[in-house]
Design a protein around this motif. Structure first.
Motif, short mmCIF file in Angstrom:
data_model
loop_
_atom_site.label_atom_id
_atom_site.label_comp_id
_atom_site.label_asym_id
_atom_site.label_seq_id
_atom_site.Cartn_x
_atom_site.Cartn_y
_atom_site.Cartn_z
N ASP A 73 11.91 -0.27 11.48
CA ASP A 73 11.42 -1.31 10.57
C ASP A 73 12.19 -2.60 10.83
O ASP A 73 13.30 -2.79 10.32
CB ASP A 73 11.59 -0.84 9.12
N LYS A 112 13.84 -8.78 9.09
CA LYS A 112 15.05 -8.44 8.35
C LYS A 112 16.26 -9.12 9.00
O LYS A 112 16.31 -9.25 10.23
CB LYS A 112 15.30 -6.92 8.43
N ASN A 168 7.20 -0.93 12.83
CA ASN A 168 6.91 -2.24 12.23
C ASN A 168 7.58 -3.30 13.10
O ASN A 168 8.74 -3.63 12.91
CB ASN A 168 7.44 -2.28 10.79
N ASP A 173 7.53 -6.91 5.33
CA ASP A 173 8.58 -5.90 5.26
C ASP A 173 8.26 -4.81 4.22
O ASP A 173 8.94 -3.80 4.17
CB ASP A 173 9.92 -6.58 4.94
N ALA A 174 7.23 -5.03 3.43
CA ALA A 174 6.78 -3.97 2.50
C ALA A 174 5.67 -3.19 3.20
O ALA A 174 4.56 -3.04 2.69
CB ALA A 174 6.31 -4.59 1.18
N GLU A 175 6.00 -2.70 4.41
CA GLU A 175 5.02 -2.04 5.26
C GLU A 175 4.83 -0.57 4.90
O GLU A 175 3.76 -0.01 5.11
CB GLU A 175 5.45 -2.14 6.74
ZN ZN Z 1 10.20 -2.86 5.44
#
Ligand code: ZN
Ligand code: BES
Ligand code: ZN
Length: 459
Positions: free
Chosen positions: A232, A239, A282, A309-311
């Motif tokens: 991620d 991030k 991701n 990032d809210a995958e």
């Molecule tokens: Zn994430």
């Protein structure tokens, strides 16, 4: 085979004498002067979990004294000993009931886990003769499953992408003659997993939906969904490096789901099991999905991307919809879904969400008995408006800094319609610090509690 457990007796094993903390001073008075002097010379304090080795007249190791806590035995009681006792074999001299004997066996063996795929180790551990009454098959099953989850999580993303995760499932499916179907790459569009595709399409390794089915179709349907984000980066909402560093573990939900499936199949529990893993990376690329995009999910609901990032909730939503379509009796999902869950309950408790009080009571009971802690957080319907969208049915992130684990749970809930019972676990899947039997690194969360709860519910 149970690592560092001796299945058939060893006559040379050093006895471990067990003394309850409260009984220690009486015991000490009964000892020879030599033993009393030895214990006092070591400055030994009778704290629960502590051990001291005792010599015979020749100065050889005669036995080990172990101080048992007032709370009695649990899985972690002896889990530090394989690391702290001198290398050799030991036999427990204590009357444990069958469950306690099995639990301490599991804990001892788990305490000898090492991730040695890239670096060989000459570290040796002490061995334990299987305690009387212990169920060796049960111990082997649980240790194997937990170490499988640990390995999968510890293997870095470069060697554990969506394809390798699929192969890990195939290996287990093959062992139990489970059927497996993998929907890969653009087939995700044909077979209606649009959000798995959208999240995973930027990666060099094709995204996929791993779908494994096992057991007698007349048995109650238990379906486990695990978040398989093999790495991620955060996507275009990248991030920062400190937050990205550990994101190989973002398939920890999938690793745990597979480990739980292993235990259920190996124990041949009377359920029709289904395991669903959306496996993606991701990643960042020209074709990555973007903030502001609107996706149409498998369920038909539209989702505005507030944050790439809210995958996790996106790929989980499509897999949960697929699970829900066949109306399972029990739908379990496991995911390293939010940092907010870690803020709420820390890294060592599995944040648990369900509307089914009876199911939660069952899970909580087993979590306590198994020392596999869970804590319930509310699916607080009034917070649903925090993830409202002006342009779509729902937003994947919302803009409130609060209740992030709850809004993630509420997001998933939108995709559960027909399942009789649903429970969501937001887990860390990783030990940040060493504890007895639990070295730093990938870890199983909530699956011993779940396995035991499923056993009670269905057998
Ligand atoms: Zn994430
Ligand atoms: N994989 C992370 C969550 C995570 C982070 C779990 C650290 C455990 C430790 C997840 O995909 C994520 O990044 N979630 C965001 C959601 C936010 C953008 C709404 C988070 O928690 O910050
Ligand atoms: Zn994630």
């Amino acid at each position: 085979m149970i690592p560092h457990i001796i299945l058939s007796g060893d006559d040379n094993a050093t006895p471990i004498q067990v003394i309850e903390k409260a009984a220690f001073s009486v015991w000490l008075e009964e000892q020879s002067e030599l033993v009393q002097n030895w214990i006092s010379a070591q400055g030994f304090e009778e704290k629960a979990g502590k051990t001291i080795t005792l010599p015979n007249e020749k100065g050889e190791m005669a036995s080990v004294v172990f101080i048992l806590s007032e709370d009695g035995w649990n899985i972690w009681s002896l889990a530090d000993l394989p690391k702290t006792l001198p290398v050799g074999s030991y036999v427990l001299e204590a009357a444990l009931d069958a469950e306690e004997a099995t639990a301490v066996t599991i804990g001892w063996s788990l305490g000898t886990y090492q991730f040695d795929r890239y670096k060989s180790s000459d570290k040796e551990f002490a061995k334990l003769v299987l305690p009387a009454g212990a169920d060796a098959d049960e111990a082997a099953r649980q240790v194997h499953a937990i170490n499988l989850a640990r390995d999968l999580i510890n293997i870095p993303a470069g060697d554990m992408g969506p394809k390798s995760l699929e192969a890990a499932v195939s290996q287990i499916a093959g062992e139990f003659e489970a059927r497996q179907m993998n929907v890969v790459g653009n087939d995700l569009l044909t077979y209606h997993y649009p959000m798995v595709h959208a999240v995973g399409r930027a990666s060099a390794e094709a995204p996929r939906l791993i779908d494994m089915v096992w057991g007698d179709s007349s048995h109650p349907k238990v379906t486990i969904v695990g978040k398989g984000v093999c790495f991620d980066t955060g996507g275009l909402d990248l991030k920062p490096s400190s937050a990205m560093l550990l994101m190989k573990k973002d398939m920890g939900g999938a690793a745990n789901a597979l480990a739980l499936a292993y235990m259920i199949m190996d124990a041949n529990l009377p359920v029709r099991l289904r395991l669903l893993i959306p496996a993606v990376e991701n990643a960042v690329s020209g074709n990555a999905y973007r903030p502001g995009d609107v996706l149409t999910s498998r369920s038909g609901k539209t989702v505005e991307i507030g944050n790439t990032d809210a995958e996790g909730r996106l790929v989980m939503a499509d897999a949960i919809t697929a699970a829900d379509e066949e109306e399972p009796d029990l739908l379990i999902d496991m995911a390293t879904l939010t940092g907010a869950a870690r803020v709420a309950v820390g890294a060592e408790i599995s944040a648990t969400f369900t509307d089914d009080d009876e199911l939660y009571a069952l899970i909580e009971k087993h979590a306590k008995a198994e020392k596999d802690p869970v804590w319930r957080l509310p699916l607080w319907d009034e917070y649903r408006s925090l993830i409202d969208s002006k342009v779509a049915d729902i937003n994947n992130s919302g803009n409130s800094p609060f209740a992030g684990a709850i809004t993630a749970g509420l997001f998933l809930k939108e995709f559960v319609e027909k399942s009789k019972s649903w429970v969501h676990f937001d887990i860390m899947a990783y030990n940040n610090r060493d504890r007895a039997g639990r070295p730093v690194g990938g870890e199983a969360f909530a699956i011993r509690a779940l396995y035991s709860a499923i056993k009670e519910k269905y057998s």
